[in-house]
Design a protein around this motif. Structure first.
Motif: not given
Length: 328
Positions: A51-69
């Motif tokens: 959740a913190d990573a999404v907030a940090y990244a989205h505020a800087r227009k960077v996307e978050i991908f989660v690997a469930i692989n």
């Protein structure tokens, strides 16, 4: 044509911030459990971390991908399904999946969640990719590291979804995680428990003036006095055959395809991926900055700069891997 997307790894929140600050377009990460292929102690993200990573990244227009692989085990689907549900709830930009059943679950349960096909699925032909696209609505496929650039070009000419390829980091001689070597030595599987050559099974032992590295009780390498001692990954071990010690499976080397940016663009590749979720923030920052500079120069029509990443590569050697492998 659009510019390349730069997809960067993060195994910790500090590494994530380093990747974002250094110029990543997207960062991929995993939950702190067996649902991702880098399930090592001290790595990965709690749900709050994501959740913190999404907030940090989205505020800087960077996307978050989660690997469930990794691949769910029979009778124990809940951790993998919960990972998909939590990723959707946390508003990540895509999940990276490999298992057919999990792809079906994600497509039906979360129809608006963007699905990327993991390299662990080893989809390397038109028919396989079309199946994943038609059946589950997969939007991007991460191609396995066994294809030449001309093969990637022919593939992209016949499919309608985005492709992503690795451009920097470790290489695997097996079919993307389907490795029996590490499983045989340690009893733990890359595709089930998410660990290749787990640190809990690694030992370093003095042998006279030499230093031996072992994995699960097997000697993987013996280093002479003063020789740099690498991590004992079984596929990159040095073994004696016909009385000669040699790297029989794979040299300790790293992929670096920075010089191939024009060829990869001409081949229709959409995104470039850096490997290394187990790496520290200094490594992540340095590699991402280098590739950001190279991609920005390329996008502006300038020559791709010669950036020295020698200190970041395994064994001090670099390769363009299968992209230009002549013997194929």
């Amino acid at each position: 044509m659009d510019n390349f997307e730069l997809i960067c790894p993060a195994g910790t929140p500090a590494a994530l911030r380093a990747a974002v600050d250094a110029g990543a377009d997207a960062v991929y990460l995993g939950f702190r459990d067996e649902t991702n292929a880098r399930n090592f102690p001290g790595l990965n993200f709690t749900r709050q971390d994501v959740a913190d990573a999404v907030a940090y990244a989205h505020a800087r227009k960077v996307e978050i991908f989660v690997a469930i692989n990794t691949y769910p085990q029979a009778g124990n689907l809940d951790p993998w399904r919960k990972a998909v549900d939590d990723a959707a709830r946390l508003k990540v930009d895509a999940v990276i999946l490999a298992d057919l059943g999990l792809l079906e679950y994600a497509a039906k349960r979360h129809p608006d969640l963007r699905l990327h096909l993991s390299v662990q699925a080893s989809a390397a032909n038109v028919e396989a990719i079309r199946l994943y696209c038609d059946a589950f609505g997969v939007r991007r496929v991460v191609l396995p590291r066994v294809l030449t650039v001309p093969e990637i070009a022919r593939l992209n000419a016949e499919i309608d979804i985005e492709t992503e390829v690795f451009v920097f980091g470790g290489l695997c001689p097996m079919a993307e995680g389907r490795c029996s070597l590490s499983s045989y030595a340690t009893g733990l599987s890359p595709n089930k428990q998410g660990v290749c050559s787990p640190a809990s099974h690694v030992r370093y032992e003095p042998r006279g003036s030499a230093l031996a590295s072992t994995l699960g009780g097997f000697t993987i390498n013996v280093f002479g006095e003063g020789e740099p001692a690498g991590y004992p990954t079984l596929c990159k071990g040095r073994f004696v055959a016909r009385d000669t010690p040699a790297y029989l499976f794979e040299e300790p080397t790293s992929l670096n395809a920075m010089d191939l940016l024009p060829e990869l663009k001409a081949a229709g590749v959409r995104a470039l991926k850096i490997e290394g979720r187990q790496r520290g923030k200094a490594y992540i920052g340095a590699v991402v900055r280098a590739y950001r500079e190279a991609l920005d120069s390329f996008a502006a029509g300038r020559p791709v700069p010669r950036i020295d990443l020698q200190a970041m590569v395994e064994g001090g050697t670099q390769t363009t891997g299968a992209y230009t492998r002549a013997w194929r």
